[in-house]
Design a protein around this motif. Structure first.
Motif, PDB file in Angstrom:
ATOM      1  N   ALA A   1      15.009  34.163  32.841  1.00 47.61           N
ATOM      2  CA  ALA A   1      15.794  35.129  32.316  1.00 47.61           C
ATOM      3  C   ALA A   1      16.069  34.872  30.744  1.00 47.61           C
ATOM      4  CB  ALA A   1      17.139  34.948  33.215  1.00 47.61           C
ATOM      5  N   ALA A   2      16.412  33.752  30.512  1.00 49.90           N
ATOM      6  CA  ALA A   2      16.407  33.324  28.865  1.00 49.90           C
ATOM      7  C   ALA A   2      15.309  33.836  28.065  1.00 49.90           C
ATOM      8  CB  ALA A   2      16.862  31.827  28.807  1.00 49.90           C
ATOM      9  N   ASP A   3      14.191  33.413  28.710  1.00 52.54           N
ATOM     10  CA  ASP A   3      12.589  33.927  27.880  1.00 52.54           C
ATOM     11  C   ASP A   3      12.755  35.338  27.850  1.00 52.54           C
ATOM     12  OD1 ASP A   3      12.046  31.086  27.722  1.00 52.54           O
ATOM     13  OD2 ASP A   3      10.682  31.365  29.380  1.00 52.54           O
ATOM     14  N   GLU A   4      13.289  36.004  28.974  1.00 45.90           N
ATOM     15  CA  GLU A   4      12.988  37.646  28.614  1.00 45.90           C
ATOM     16  C   GLU A   4      14.028  38.046  27.840  1.00 45.90           C
ATOM     17  OE1 GLU A   4      13.712  41.381  31.813  1.00 45.90           O
ATOM     18  OE2 GLU A   4      13.434  39.405  32.598  1.00 45.90           O
ATOM     19  N   LEU A   5      15.411  37.563  27.935  1.00 51.94           N
ATOM     20  CA  LEU A   5      16.329  37.939  26.799  1.00 51.94           C
ATOM     21  C   LEU A   5      15.856  37.685  25.202  1.00 51.94           C
ATOM     22  CD1 LEU A   5      19.596  36.902  28.452  1.00 51.94           C
ATOM     23  CD2 LEU A   5      18.786  39.359  27.762  1.00 51.94           C
ATOM     24  N   THR A   6      14.966  36.470  25.199  1.00 55.75           N
ATOM     25  CA  THR A   6      14.737  36.090  23.893  1.00 55.75           C
ATOM     26  C   THR A   6      13.687  37.116  23.375  1.00 55.75           C
ATOM     27  OG1 THR A   6      15.030  33.829  24.281  1.00 55.75           O
ATOM     28  CG2 THR A   6      13.377  34.100  22.374  1.00 55.75           C
ATOM     29  N   GLN A   7      12.686  37.623  24.348  1.00 55.59           N
ATOM     30  CA  GLN A   7      11.544  38.528  24.005  1.00 55.59           C
ATOM     31  C   GLN A   7      12.085  39.752  23.827  1.00 55.59           C
ATOM     32  OE1 GLN A   7       8.606  38.869  27.092  1.00 55.59           O
ATOM     33  NE2 GLN A   7       7.545  40.407  25.917  1.00 55.59           N
ATOM     34  N   LEU A   8      13.387  40.211  24.294  1.00 56.56           N
ATOM     35  CA  LEU A   8      13.960  41.545  24.024  1.00 56.56           C
ATOM     36  C   LEU A   8      14.506  41.342  22.599  1.00 56.56           C
ATOM     37  CD1 LEU A   8      15.333  42.157  27.530  1.00 56.56           C
ATOM     38  CD2 LEU A   8      13.449  43.476  26.564  1.00 56.56           C
ATOM     39  N   ASP A   9      15.162  40.352  22.552  1.00 53.29           N
ATOM     40  CA  ASP A   9      15.825  40.178  21.095  1.00 53.29           C
ATOM     41  C   ASP A   9      14.692  40.491  19.900  1.00 53.29           C
ATOM     42  OD1 ASP A   9      18.288  40.036  21.908  1.00 53.29           O
ATOM     43  OD2 ASP A   9      18.288  37.649  21.857  1.00 53.29           O
ATOM     44  N   GLU A  10      13.503  39.695  20.312  1.00 51.84           N
ATOM     45  CA  GLU A  10      12.501  39.805  19.146  1.00 51.84           C
ATOM     46  C   GLU A  10      12.007  41.009  18.955  1.00 51.84           C
ATOM     47  OE1 GLU A  10       9.764  36.659  20.473  1.00 51.84           O
ATOM     48  OE2 GLU A  10      10.796  34.995  19.727  1.00 51.84           O
ATOM     49  N   GLU A  11      11.814  41.758  20.063  1.00 53.35           N
ATOM     50  CA  GLU A  11      11.294  43.352  20.029  1.00 53.35           C
ATOM     51  C   GLU A  11      12.255  44.105  19.330  1.00 53.35           C
ATOM     52  OE1 GLU A  11      10.478  44.196  24.124  1.00 53.35           O
ATOM     53  OE2 GLU A  11       8.767  42.734  24.499  1.00 53.35           O
ATOM     54  N   ALA A  12      13.623  43.858  19.466  1.00 55.28           N
ATOM     55  CA  ALA A  12      14.582  44.505  19.061  1.00 55.28           C
ATOM     56  C   ALA A  12      14.842  44.123  17.410  1.00 55.28           C
ATOM     57  CB  ALA A  12      15.987  44.728  19.805  1.00 55.28           C
ATOM     58  N   GLY A  13      14.259  42.951  17.030  1.00 56.79           N
ATOM     59  CA  GLY A  13      14.396  42.584  15.641  1.00 56.79           C
ATOM     60  C   GLY A  13      15.543  41.991  15.466  1.00 56.79           C
ATOM     61  N   LEU A  14      16.136  41.380  16.419  1.00 56.34           N
ATOM     62  CA  LEU A  14      17.370  40.394  16.554  1.00 56.34           C
ATOM     63  C   LEU A  14      17.392  39.056  15.931  1.00 56.34           C
ATOM     64  CD1 LEU A  14      19.451  42.199  19.294  1.00 56.34           C
ATOM     65  CD2 LEU A  14      19.882  42.682  16.719  1.00 56.34           C
TER      66      LEU A  14
END
Length: 152
Positions: A138-151
């Motif tokens: 779940a943490a890896d998925e959140l990190t990936q989503l943050d990267e994709e969103a440019g956060l």
């Protein structure tokens, strides 16, 4: 099945240095003698007879010393030991009612003895490993989503 004594052993702060010194010696010996199945230990009890220990026991001792040297309490629980719901909750660092919810939901295997629930340490550790893996995913998925969103 045997009941487990899960009371942790913890060194007083002024003795953690002793554990760290012993840890370095044990790690050094294990590194130098990678091929040994038995480790010979000299016991200062007046006898000249060295004690032979299985390598796995000495590796466990090194892990124990590392935790004690860092000031953490340590409990050793055999996999076949049965835990009470309070012991299991303490090992997971959750409340007893939360643990009972996990048991009722079928997340952790248990058996009943009369009106009491007993949890195999192996079942509890299996649940903990799976829960840790789920949390990491779940943490890896959140990190990936943050990267994709440019956060990030």
């Amino acid at each position: 099945m045997t009941m487990a004594d899960t009371r942790p052993v913890q060194l007083p702060p002024e003795r953690t240095g002793e554990a760290n010194v012993a840890l370095e010696r044990v790690r050094g010996y294990l590194t130098e003698h990678k091929d040994l199945a038995l480790v010979r230990v000299t016991v200062e009890d007046g006898s000249a007879e060295p004690l032979s220990l299985p390598r796995e026991a000495v590796e466990l001792l090194a892990t124990l010393l590392a935790h004690l040297g860092a000031g953490r309490g340590v409990s050793i629980v055999p996999q076949h030991a049965e835990l009470t719901t309070q012991q299991a909750a303490d090992l997971l660092n959750v409340s007893r009612p939360f643990l009972i919810g996990l048991l009722k939901a079928g997340e952790i295997e248990y058996r009943t003895v009369g009106t009491h629930r007993r949890i195999l340490a192996a079942s509890l550790l299996d649940y903990k490993r799976q829960d840790d893996a789920n949390r990491r995913a779940a943490a890896d998925e959140l990190t990936q989503l943050d990267e994709e969103a440019g956060l990030l």
